[in-house]
Write a protein that holds these residues in place. Structure first.
Motif, PDB file in Angstrom:
ATOM      1  N   ARG A 105      23.336 -10.518  -7.756  1.00  0.00           N
ATOM      2  CA  ARG A 105      22.889 -11.056  -6.733  1.00  0.00           C
ATOM      3  C   ARG A 105      21.101 -11.878  -6.190  1.00  0.00           C
ATOM      4  N   GLY A 106      20.187 -11.285  -6.597  1.00  0.00           N
ATOM      5  CA  GLY A 106      18.774 -11.990  -6.571  1.00  0.00           C
ATOM      6  C   GLY A 106      17.878 -10.866  -7.054  1.00  0.00           C
ATOM      7  N   SER A 109      17.110  -6.689  -4.594  1.00  0.00           N
ATOM      8  CA  SER A 109      18.570  -6.533  -4.571  1.00  0.00           C
ATOM      9  C   SER A 109      18.973  -5.210  -4.854  1.00  0.00           C
ATOM     10  N   GLU A 110      20.138  -5.193  -3.476  1.00  0.00           N
ATOM     11  CA  GLU A 110      19.817  -3.608  -3.502  1.00  0.00           C
ATOM     12  C   GLU A 110      21.336  -2.953  -4.999  1.00  0.00           C
ATOM     13  N   GLN A 111      21.434  -3.956  -5.327  1.00  0.00           N
ATOM     14  CA  GLN A 111      21.989  -3.622  -6.528  1.00  0.00           C
ATOM     15  C   GLN A 111      21.152  -3.286  -7.634  1.00  0.00           C
ATOM     16  N   TRP A 112      19.973  -3.270  -7.394  1.00  0.00           N
ATOM     17  CA  TRP A 112      18.648  -2.635  -8.571  1.00  0.00           C
ATOM     18  C   TRP A 112      19.566  -1.391  -8.820  1.00  0.00           C
ATOM     19  N   LYS A 120      15.308  -1.494  -4.015  1.00  0.00           N
ATOM     20  CA  LYS A 120      16.095  -3.028  -4.333  1.00  0.00           C
ATOM     21  C   LYS A 120      14.762  -4.436  -4.944  1.00  0.00           C
ATOM     22  N   ASP A 121      13.258  -3.794  -4.675  1.00  0.00           N
ATOM     23  CA  ASP A 121      12.563  -4.871  -5.528  1.00  0.00           C
ATOM     24  C   ASP A 121      12.297  -3.600  -6.709  1.00  0.00           C
TER      25      ASP A 121
END
Length: 266
Positions: A105-106, A109-112, A120-121
């Motif tokens: 999503r970017g 992102s919290e996905q990382w 998130k970065d």
């Protein structure tokens, strides 16, 4: 690696699922912040400390070895810069090869955190390893995808409740290898570094390949020691000792001959 501190992030196990031209030859996981210093802070104790007055030998290099060392040092000197499109694309590519079924999503992102970055970065975690640590992860993912996924998803062995964060551990491994091999010196000042340059002169991807072997070796040590996240430095020390021993074996002419290479799966 920068030892000014920061928050440590450990991965809590929930289940067994995600759980330069070559001229030289998911299931769930929960990411939580702990009270200990992050992995990079403790790495200084993995590498031998010395006094400035300590005498260290110097090894002469062939012209080919000098050229290959310079190329590698140029890679090491490049910091990760989130404003550079090439660096952004490399980070996006890492996500794609790690989680091909999940759209990113970017870049922030919290996905990382699913990959084992501290927050998130991811760019904040590259400060000790630089851009080469991202290149190392990409090389691992592309050339040994099975081993990469096994480590990312913690699919092998009897795992601890609190696991090492995959991506941050990868940055630590890059940094440890740079120190162990004395790659920032004009000439190697230890026998391990001089030996490695012989491999590098035959294969310019030798550092990336050694990285993959070291990551897999570290995970094997982790399992053998039944380690949890507080044991990370002890595991890294054991990994370094074993790797140095392998590199100094007689009659080894290429990295593929080292015992640790057999741990990798494509």
């Amino acid at each position: 690696m920068d030892d000014r501190g920061g928050s440590f992030v450990a991965v809590r196990r929930m289940s067994q699922g995600l759980e330069r031209g070559n001229t030289c030859h998911t299931t769930s996981a929960e990411v939580v912040a702990g009270s200990a210093a992050w992995l990079g802070r403790g790495l200084s104790c993995v590498c031998a400390q010395r006094r400035e007055s300590d005498a260290r030998p110097s090894f002469d290099l062939t012209p080919s070895q000098e050229e290959c060392l310079l190329r590698l040092q140029n890679r090491i000197d490049i910091p990760y810069d989130s404003s550079i499109p090439e660096h952004q694309e490399a980070l996006k590519t890492l996500w794609k090869v790690a989680f091909p079924e999940e759209e990113l999503r970017g870049l922030i992102s919290e996905q990382w955190k699913e990959m084992g970055w501290q927050g998130k970065d991811p760019s904040t975690d590259f400060r000790g390893g630089g851009f080469i640590s991202l290149e190392n992860l990409l090389y691992f993912a592309k050339n040994f995808p099975r081993s990469f996924q096994d480590l990312l998803r913690k699919q092998e062995g009897d795992r601890a409740i609190w696991e090492y964060p995959f991506a941050v551990a990868g940055v630590n491994i890059t940094f440890m290898l740079i120190q162990m091999l004395d790659l920032e010196a004009l000439k190697p000042r230890n026998l391990v570094g001089a030996t490695f340059l012989k491999f590098l002169a035959e294969n310019e991807s030798a550092f990336d390949l050694l990285y993959c072997m070291t990551f897999k070796l570290m995970d094997n040590q982790w399992l053998a020691m039944r380690a949890s996240y507080m044991d990370f430095n002890a595991v890294m020390k054991a990994t370094r000792r074993q790797l140095e021993g392998e590199l100094l074996q007689e009659d080894i002419t290429r990295l593929e001959d080292l015992p640790s290479y057999s741990l990798l799966s494509r």
